[in-house]
Design an enzyme around this catalytic site. Structure first.
Site, PDB file in Angstrom:
ATOM      1  N   GLY A 191      -3.070   3.608  -2.843  1.00 39.22           N
ATOM      2  CA  GLY A 191      -2.978   2.511  -3.800  1.00 39.22           C
ATOM      3  C   GLY A 191      -2.774   1.217  -3.041  1.00 39.22           C
ATOM      4  O   GLY A 191      -2.064   1.176  -2.038  1.00 39.22           O
ATOM      5  N   ALA A 218       0.843  -1.201   0.000  1.00 41.82           N
ATOM      6  CA  ALA A 218       0.000   0.000   0.000  1.00 41.82           C
ATOM      7  C   ALA A 218       0.872   1.243   0.000  1.00 41.82           C
ATOM      8  O   ALA A 218       1.994   1.229   0.500  1.00 41.82           O
ATOM      9  CB  ALA A 218      -0.937   0.005   1.210  1.00 41.82           C
ATOM     10  N   ASP A 219       0.336   2.307  -0.571  1.00 41.20           N
ATOM     11  CA  ASP A 219       1.028   3.594  -0.550  1.00 41.20           C
ATOM     12  C   ASP A 219      -0.019   4.701  -0.518  1.00 41.20           C
ATOM     13  O   ASP A 219      -1.012   4.638  -1.248  1.00 41.20           O
ATOM     14  CB  ASP A 219       1.923   3.758  -1.778  1.00 41.20           C
ATOM     15  CG  ASP A 219       2.832   4.964  -1.640  1.00 41.20           C
ATOM     16  OD1 ASP A 219       3.826   4.868  -0.897  1.00 41.20           O
ATOM     17  OD2 ASP A 219       2.542   6.018  -2.250  1.00 41.20           O
ATOM     18  N   THR A 220       0.203   5.692   0.333  1.00 45.09           N
ATOM     19  CA  THR A 220      -0.762   6.780   0.508  1.00 45.09           C
ATOM     20  C   THR A 220      -0.104   8.129   0.259  1.00 45.09           C
ATOM     21  O   THR A 220       1.007   8.371   0.721  1.00 45.09           O
ATOM     22  CB  THR A 220      -1.352   6.765   1.938  1.00 45.09           C
ATOM     23  OG1 THR A 220      -1.983   5.498   2.180  1.00 45.09           O
ATOM     24  CG2 THR A 220      -2.390   7.873   2.126  1.00 45.09           C
TER      25      THR A 220
END
Length: 200
Positions: free
Chosen positions: A111, A75-77
């Protein structure tokens, strides 16, 4: 039986997975998170989530001579208002970010990427939540930054901690702002035969 691996050291993401009752282990990725490709925000978060998941999938795939099946979650924010904002580089950067967000709407994009080590099938997705920040005085911004809370968070605030008092309202998934949209994740897990509500 599939084993869940979280490719993230974020305490918030770990807490969210525990909240929905998933058993998992944490394996950190070693990727460069810079935006060298100059991707748009919604593309960037999916790209980085995939890179993290793929890096970790390669690490765990050959355990037990490849007999174990792992489902790796990356995940990436980022926060987006006129530009892409990740984690602040330092105190001054955190102050600048909060001043930029003060009194206006911004988007939080996370994502997610899932990779199955059995066949390296993958899926990526993105969740977008709109957040309205209160008008923040300089004193409020400085006091909040002095708590050190903003330093490891995209956009320099944590909605699940003291940063909650800076937020006026949100539209969309709250958990996305924390760092992992649980509804979206649950839907993606189903594609790999994993149900949050049933034991694997």
């Amino acid at each position: 039986m599939v084993k869940i691996v979280l490719a993230s050291g974020s305490p918030r993401r770990s807490e969210l997975l525990k909240q929905i009752g998933l058993d998992f282990e944490i394996v950190l990725s070693d990727i460069d998170e810079s935006n060298e490709e100059n991707l748009k925000a919604n593309e960037l978060v999916q790209h980085l989530a995939y890179k993290k998941a793929y890096d970790v999938a390669k690490k765990v795939a050959n355990r037990e001579n490849g007999k174990e099946r792992y489902l790796v979650v990356g995940a990436d924010t980022v926060v987006v208002k006129d530009r892409i904002m990740g984690k602040p580089k330092d105190r001054d950067d955190a102050v600048r970010m909060l001043k930029h967000l003060s009194g206006s709407w911004h988007e939080v994009m996370t994502g997610i990427a899932l990779i199955d080590t059995k066949d390296f099938r993958s899926v990526t997705s993105v969740e977008i939540t709109k957040v309205k920040m209160k008008e923040l005085t300089d004193d409020t911004i400085l006091a909040y930054v002095d708590t050190k809370e903003p330093m490891d968070k995209a956009g320099a605030y944590g909605i699940q901690e003291k940063g909650a008092i800076l937020v006026e309202r949100i539209e969309g998934c709250y958990f996305n702002v924390v760092g992992l949209p649980l509804g979206r994740l649950s839907d993606l897990l189903k594609d790999f035969g994993v149900s949050v509500l049933k034991k694997i």
